[in-house]
Design a protein around this motif. Structure first.
Motif, PDB file in Angstrom:
ATOM      1  N   TYR B  94       4.285  -0.451   5.021  1.00 40.60           N
ATOM      2  CA  TYR B  94       3.181   0.433   4.640  1.00 40.60           C
ATOM      3  C   TYR B  94       2.971   1.551   5.654  1.00 40.60           C
ATOM      4  O   TYR B  94       3.063   1.345   6.859  1.00 40.60           O
ATOM      5  CB  TYR B  94       1.892  -0.398   4.544  1.00 40.60           C
ATOM      6  CG  TYR B  94       2.069  -1.594   3.639  1.00 40.60           C
ATOM      7  CD1 TYR B  94       2.357  -2.845   4.158  1.00 40.60           C
ATOM      8  CD2 TYR B  94       2.013  -1.442   2.251  1.00 40.60           C
ATOM      9  CE1 TYR B  94       2.562  -3.929   3.331  1.00 40.60           C
ATOM     10  CE2 TYR B  94       2.222  -2.526   1.414  1.00 40.60           C
ATOM     11  CZ  TYR B  94       2.496  -3.765   1.960  1.00 40.60           C
ATOM     12  OH  TYR B  94       2.711  -4.839   1.134  1.00 40.60           O
ATOM     13  N   LEU B  96      -0.079   4.120   6.569  1.00 38.81           N
ATOM     14  CA  LEU B  96      -1.511   4.245   6.305  1.00 38.81           C
ATOM     15  C   LEU B  96      -2.067   5.518   6.907  1.00 38.81           C
ATOM     16  O   LEU B  96      -1.721   5.897   8.034  1.00 38.81           O
ATOM     17  CB  LEU B  96      -2.228   3.014   6.893  1.00 38.81           C
ATOM     18  CG  LEU B  96      -1.676   1.678   6.384  1.00 38.81           C
ATOM     19  CD1 LEU B  96      -2.194   0.511   7.213  1.00 38.81           C
ATOM     20  CD2 LEU B  96      -2.022   1.483   4.921  1.00 38.81           C
ATOM     21  N   LEU B 121      -5.342  -1.288  -0.349  1.00 39.36           N
ATOM     22  CA  LEU B 121      -5.770  -0.765   0.948  1.00 39.36           C
ATOM     23  C   LEU B 121      -6.813  -1.674   1.583  1.00 39.36           C
ATOM     24  O   LEU B 121      -6.860  -1.812   2.808  1.00 39.36           O
ATOM     25  CB  LEU B 121      -6.329   0.658   0.791  1.00 39.36           C
ATOM     26  CG  LEU B 121      -5.261   1.725   0.598  1.00 39.36           C
ATOM     27  CD1 LEU B 121      -5.865   3.021   0.071  1.00 39.36           C
ATOM     28  CD2 LEU B 121      -4.525   2.000   1.908  1.00 39.36           C
TER      29      LEU B 121
END
Lengths: 337, 338
Positions: B94, B96, B121
């Motif tokens: 991921y 972010l 999320l």
């Protein structure tokens, strides 16, 4: 009531230990004792790859199994966000699950991070497979999980007895509730003919470059999987009904190796760390209930066994539910007194 | 027989050399470098295949080619028996962000990215408002460079360990030079556009970390084959290579706030290196005058943070330029023989 409620948990695999810990955490004034023949690293759970994946779900229990699985999933995510993920052997990992066809998304898929069907482009890399899904899950290093559970259990005042029980009569007078988490042991302990071994052969190899899991059930029902654990990768597998041999089978090992090599050619170089054959405690329905039938016992029995190949997928959800049942028994006992 | 010299044995130099061998099997190729393998800048890179447009002014068209060619090559190796020997493996994880971003450039070339949903999320570390799921790969130079070098030598390539102070030291001996010297081009070719961007990484033993994380683009956790790479820093213009513990402590703190279990990770090695940044990658031919003659130099340097990522594609491009030079001028020596 002027003494503590006494609970015995029979079995020290993933189911027994998580249940014992859950009871300790949630029930006040309760003495919990674990009684088991085998402890980590010799339990069935220890040999497993520790994969969270609720794929093989008995139709009759679809809803409840989905709930147990998702409860366990949330537990594992919480664990991931803590420092303890290391001690408990919880590893966040994503991967591929190839299947022959999929009419509808499984009921748990909406709550699993990243769940999606594989596209045509992606499937090109895996010839012969027409369908598949990708999702984010966990593999658990079971010896780490069990040793951490047991350590915590002891720290919180739990008792542990190493003993093989022939029947529940042996401990009946010492406990108010017995929680049966004996897996395949229930066959002998309770005379349950419906629990049967499903033999799984695996090979553990060193292949630290593999960062995804791969599960493949091909047309001939041979199951192939590559499941990276913390320090080794588990290659499998078999699912042999009624085979209760824990001896390694060379033909199984050769078959597994060949199928895994096709899926991942770089495994050619991987060093074999060991082989193992374990018996999944398979039952048509997972038995998680208060026993209404067993006669001749003073203690109340809560059953939590028959998880098949889904022990590490369902353990926390089942532990919570088993604890709820123990709480119910405690309440009704208080009501009677 | 054409005599080609590749300057530099980092990922750019080795990729160029191997590509040249492939399209000019008759050529005599020598790599000249003063840093090999663990001494190189490439070795310190995590090798994550990922490239964002913000940091480079490269010609998009060429960047697409380099990125696409590179990924195809890595993918081929990654799915072969040699994956682990060559040091290339698939990764997942991921990236972010605090705010919404345009699609990642590399997303069109790797195994695909996906914008994360709000509920995803919420499960992931931190309180990030936006992010991607990444499916890509990692090219680890600790193994990849020796793997390339083996191929180069097996096909007759020669290697000289030497620190060049000036091109004239070797210009008489070759028909084409391929300059893959990274920051070394500041002195060797007087390139004033090169800027070092210092980076620090920590390699830790954390085999339970199988998922990559990148936060705010400057904090990253990359699961390598033998260890996990934690980073990083991006210090423009800094050149000192002393290992200031404060930077490593800061990296560790940032990574642990993403993945707390990293607190249990054993530190194996810390590293500091200089990204050879340039406003755009220099991949072109320059004719230089030497000893009364003209010598073509194919430049392939200034890759900044993207050196490993686009190395193969740049190597292909550089090799084509070399071949072009030899075809246009014939394979005779270009420098007058006096």
């Amino acid at each position: 009531m002027d003494r503590n409620f006494r609970v015995a948990v029979v079995g020290a695999g993933a189911t027994g230990l998580s249940t014992a810990l859950c009871i300790q955490n949630r029930i006040q004034n309760c003495d919990v004792t674990i009684i088991a023949e085998k402890f980590s690293p010799s339990t069935t759970s220890d040999g497993s790859a520790g994969l969270w994946t609720p794929f093989i779900v008995p139709d009759k229990q679809k809803e409840i199994v989905t709930r147990w699985a998702l409860q366990t999933y949330r537990y594992l995510w919480d664990m991931f966000h803590s420092e303890a993920a290391y001690q408990y052997g919880v590893q966040l990992i994503s991967g591929f699950n190839f299947c022959q066809e999929m009419k509808n998304e499984p009921p748990w898929s909406k709550n699993v991070v990243g769940f999606r069907r594989l596209g045509k482009e992606e499937l090109k890399d895996y010839p012969g497979r027409e369908f598949g899904v990708f999702y984010t899950a966990f593999t658990i290093d079971v010896p780490s999980l069990l040793s951490s559970f047991l350590r915590k259990f002891r720290e919180q005042g739990g008792f542990v007895i190493a003993k093989k029980l022939k029947s529940l009569q042996e401990i009946d007078s010492s406990y108010d509730v017995i929680v049966n988490c004996s897996g395949l042991g229930a066959a002998e302990l309770l005379d349950d003919a419906t629990i049967k071994p499903k033999r799984g052969q695996v090979i553990r190899v060193k292949a630290p470059w593999i960062k995804h899991f791969y599960i493949d059930i091909d047309k001939s029902d041979d199951v192939t999987y590559i499941l990276p654990g913390v320090n080794s990768v588990v290659l499998g597998g078999t699912s042999q009904d009624g085979n209760n041999s824990t001896e390694d089978n060379q033909a199984d090992i050769d078959g597994i190796r060949e199928r895994c090599l096709k899926l991942m050619p770089s495994l050619r170089d991987s060093k074999v760390q060991g082989t193992w054959a374990g018996l999944r405690p398979y039952r048509e329905t997972l038995r998680l209930e208060i026993d209404k039938v067993t006669a001749g016992l003073k203690a109340k029995i809560v059953h939590n066994y028959g998880h098949g190949g889904s022990g590490l997928t369902l353990f926390w959800g089942c532990a919570e539910d088993a604890t709820n049942l123990v709480l119910d028994l405690l309440k009704s006992r208080k009501a009677r007194l | 027989m054409a005599r080609i010299c590749v300057l530099g044995a980092g990922v750019a130099g080795l990729s160029s050399a191997v590509n040249i061998q492939s399209i000019l099997p008759e050529a005599d190729i020598t790599i000249i470098a003063d840093q090999f393998n663990t001494e190189s800048t490439s070795d310190g890179a995590a090798g994550n295949f990922g490239i964002l447009l913000g940091r480079t002014n490269a010609d998009i068209c060429r960047l697409r080619c380099w990125t696409r060619d590179s990924f195809e090559w890595y993918h081929k190796i990654c799915t072969s028996e040699d994956a682990n020997i060559a040091g290339i493996h698939r990764t997942h994880g991921y990236q972010l962000w605090r705010t919404e971003q345009p699609p990642p450039f590399h997303g069109s070339f790797d195994y695909g990215y996906r914008i994360l949903s709000k509920s995803e999320l919420l499960k992931l570390p931190g309180n990030y408002k936006y992010g991607w799921e990444l499916n890509t790969l990692m090219v680890e130079c600790r193994r990849y460079l020796p793997w390339l070098m083996k191929r180069f030598k097996e096909k007759g390539g020669k290697v000289i360990r030497k620190q060049l102070k000036n091109i004239v030291e070797i210009s008489g001996s070759y028909d084409v030079l391929v300059n893959c010297t990274g920051l070394g081009s500041r002195k060797l070719f007087d390139d004033k556009e090169l800027v070092p961007i210092r980076g620090h990484t920590i390699r830790v033993k954390a085999p339970w970390i199988k998922t990559l994380f990148i936060a705010d683009s400057d904090t990253y956790i990359y699961p390598g084959q033998d260890n996990v790479v934690l980073g990083g820093t991006r210090q423009r213009g800094e050149e000192k290579l002393d290992k200031d513990q404060r930077y490593y402590d800061d990296i560790m703190a940032r990574c642990c706030s993403l993945v707390p279990s990293l607190k249990n990770a054993e530190v194996e090695k810390t590293w500091v290196g200089l990204r050879p940044w340039r406003p755009c990658v220099r991949l072109e031919v320059e004719m230089i005058s030497v000893d009364g003659g003209r010598l073509p130099v194919v430049h392939n340097y200034g890759h900044g943070s993207d050196g490993v990522c686009i190395s193969w594609g740049c190597g292909v491009d550089a090799a084509n330029l070399v071949k072009q030079q030899l075809t246009e001028t014939g394979s005779q020596r270009l420098v007058s023989k006096l």
